[in-house]
Design an enzyme around this catalytic site. Structure first.
Site, mmCIF file in Angstrom:
data_model
loop_
_atom_site.group_PDB
_atom_site.id
_atom_site.type_symbol
_atom_site.label_atom_id
_atom_site.label_comp_id
_atom_site.label_asym_id
_atom_site.label_seq_id
_atom_site.Cartn_x
_atom_site.Cartn_y
_atom_site.Cartn_z
ATOM 1 N N HIS A 159 0.842 -1.219 0.000
ATOM 2 C CA HIS A 159 0.000 0.000 0.000
ATOM 3 C C HIS A 159 0.868 1.255 0.000
ATOM 4 O O HIS A 159 0.427 2.314 0.454
ATOM 5 C CB HIS A 159 -0.944 0.044 1.204
ATOM 6 C CG HIS A 159 -1.701 -1.219 1.437
ATOM 7 N ND1 HIS A 159 -2.949 -1.452 0.902
ATOM 8 C CD2 HIS A 159 -1.370 -2.345 2.130
ATOM 9 C CE1 HIS A 159 -3.370 -2.660 1.263
ATOM 10 N NE2 HIS A 159 -2.425 -3.222 2.006
ATOM 11 N N SER A 280 15.511 20.777 -16.542
ATOM 12 C CA SER A 280 14.363 21.618 -16.877
ATOM 13 C C SER A 280 14.858 22.884 -17.553
ATOM 14 O O SER A 280 15.928 23.391 -17.216
ATOM 15 C CB SER A 280 13.606 21.969 -15.591
ATOM 16 O OG SER A 280 12.890 23.175 -15.756
ATOM 17 N N LYS A 286 16.546 20.988 -11.398
ATOM 18 C CA LYS A 286 15.843 19.736 -11.687
ATOM 19 C C LYS A 286 16.671 18.668 -12.380
ATOM 20 O O LYS A 286 17.530 18.952 -13.192
ATOM 21 C CB LYS A 286 14.632 20.051 -12.581
ATOM 22 C CG LYS A 286 13.566 20.861 -11.886
ATOM 23 C CD LYS A 286 12.589 19.968 -11.176
ATOM 24 C CE LYS A 286 11.696 19.360 -12.200
ATOM 25 N NZ LYS A 286 10.496 18.812 -11.702
ATOM 26 N N GLU A 293 10.013 7.621 -17.307
ATOM 27 C CA GLU A 293 8.645 8.095 -17.543
ATOM 28 C C GLU A 293 8.161 7.684 -18.928
ATOM 29 O O GLU A 293 6.999 7.313 -19.117
ATOM 30 C CB GLU A 293 8.585 9.617 -17.410
ATOM 31 C CG GLU A 293 8.776 10.077 -15.975
ATOM 32 C CD GLU A 293 8.947 11.588 -15.897
ATOM 33 O OE1 GLU A 293 7.962 12.276 -15.626
ATOM 34 O OE2 GLU A 293 10.064 12.069 -16.128
#
Ligand code: ARG
Length: 461
Positions: A159, A280, A286, A293
């Site tokens: 979970h 970024s 970043k 992804e």
């Protein structure tokens, strides 16, 4: 090099609409079947010669022409003839161009229906073998990563809440197992891919006495199709391939999600190499895990191809229908996507940094040894249900005190259960918590070392 004539001149008096001609065309994508088409054509030519349908001289001429076409296919620009309807008409047109009217005899006893099914199976057989290898290479990267971090622990989650400590290598091996099943599925899929449809002709079979078994042998097929109607209309093997690919993508996507999550500042367990991350354009600090992804994102694309194929097939009457031309892009793109995702995942794994201090810290806190304390009480004679209840109360007490279980004094613990003695501290240690999970498949160091050896052997056998 335009193919001015189409393959069905006699019956037609009118011209085809230009828009429809473009719409009908598959050459833009089925040229990937070029080598398979030539190869299957050579085998067909040989079978026609053995059956006495072609003379030896004609067969030699045709095969010579096909070989020249195959060689030319490696040169740039050869396929720029977008006029062809599909790869089959392209090869035939080139043959006739090259050797004249003898080339027009090659299509005897064959239809594009059995031809395309044969080509696609030949292509897919290689694609399956290729993916099988690539999955193995990615598995190898998982094993190397596990072996480089044998002593590293990781918090295990259910979970997405801290559950029990595990070895990092055990986490790697979990993905290894998924990919092992994927390899089995590819092997299984290959059995049904590797059946020869050629000789089924349009749908009814051929009237020429060709020896299908020998064609199968020449092309490396394990067997010949048993029903000509089924052979030209079956695309189950495409569905199976895309399904096997879909499960590979499910597994890569889950791995990607773990890596993305563990690479956040909040977790701080992993860091992706600069080689597979991006920055970024706006935020200088970043480091984004684009590689993972995209793997996660591309999974949906392969599932979509599976759905397209099923929907395309479900309402088709027997036998061949042009709807089936839609099979190829689904299969090709699934292969390209799965293959690229395996490659990128391997690169991510081979360059992954693991922050061992951080993972050890995370695995040692958050009451991840609570189950261990319950098991300790069971060893002292308490029933598991009662032990669970007692430890729950000890956890509440520890939370209130802002301490971990092993930071409580023995007296504090004994106030909730008199079965607790000095030896409890050893039982609560991270090493003991891991070490007790020693049944097959568990996360104890011995089990994981054994599993790694078995995994390594399975890759090399
Ligand atoms: N391009 C076609 C396909 O991909 C080849 C088979 C065409 N057969 C036919 N009867 N029109 O399915």
């Amino acid at each position: 090099m335009g193919d001015s004539k189409n393959l069905w001149g006699g019956r037609f008096t009118g011209e085809a609409d230009r828009g429809f001609v473009d719409f009908n065309r598959s050459f833009g994508f089925d040229r990937r079947l070029f080598a398979a088409d030539v190869r299957a054509s050579v085998a067909h030519c040989n079978s026609l010669a053995s059956a006495g349908v072609l003379t030896g001289e004609e067969a030699t001429k045709i095969n010579g022409g096909l070989q020249t076409i195959l060689d030319r296919g490696t040169a740039a620009g050869y396929f720029d003839n977008l006029e062809s309807e599909d790869v089959h008409s392209f090869v035939e047109a080139r043959l006739v161009e090259l050797i004249g009217d003898t080339g027009r005899k090659l299509h005897t006893g064959r239809s594009r229906n059995d031809q395309v099914a044969t080509d696609l199976r030949l292509w897919l057989r290689e694609a399956v073998d290729d993916l099988f290898q690539r999955v193995g290479t990615t598995q190898g990267a998982l094993l190397d990563l596990a072996e480089a971090h044998l002593g590293t622990v990781l918090p295990g989650y259910t979970h997405l809440q801290r559950a029990q400590p595990i070895l990092f290598a055990h986490w790697c091996l979990a993905y290894f197992e998924m990919l092992s099943r994927d390899r089995e599925r590819l092997e299984d899929c290959r059995k049904r891919v590797n059946v020869l449809p050629l000789g089924s002709a349009a749908l009814a079979g051929t009237s020429y006495p060709i020896d299908r078994e020998s064609v199968a042998r020449e092309l490396g097929f394990d067997s010949v199709s048993r029903n000509s109607i089924d052979a030209v209309s079956d695309r189950d093997f495409c569905v199976e391939f895309v399904s096997a690919g879909s499960l590979i993508m499910v597994h890569l996507s889950r791995l990607a999600e773990d890596v993305i999550l563990y690479a956040t500042a909040e977790f701080g367990f992993f860091e992706l190499s600069d080689a597979v991350a991006t920055g970024s354009s706006l935020m200088p600090q970043k480091k984004n895990p684009d590689s993972m992804e995209l793997v996660r994102g591309k999974a949906g694309r392969v599932f979509g191809h599976g759905t397209s194929l099923l929907a395309m097939l479900k309402g088709l009457p027997l036998a061949y229908n042009k709807d089936m031309q839609e099979d190829k892009e689904a299969v090709f793109d699934s292969f390209d996507t799965v293959s690229a995702c395996l490659g990128v995942t391997e690169t991510v794994l081979r360059n992954l940094s693991v922050n061992e201090e951080r993972t050890r810290d995370a695995a040692s806190t958050g009451y991840m040894n609570a189950t261990e304390l319950a098991d300790y009480l069971v060893r002292k004679g308490t029933s598991f249900r009662e032990a669970h209840e007692i430890v729950g109360r000890i956890v509440v007490h520890a939370i209130a005190r802002g301490l971990e279980l092993h930071e409580l004094s023995i007296e504090e613990m004994r106030s909730l259960s008199t079965s607790i003695e000095d030896d409890v501290l050893v039982s609560l240690s991270l090493e003991r918590t891991l070490g007790t999970k020693s049944q097959t498949g568990g996360t104890s160091p011995e089990c994981v070392t054994d599993s790694l050896a078995v995994a390594r052997r399975s890759l090399t056998s």
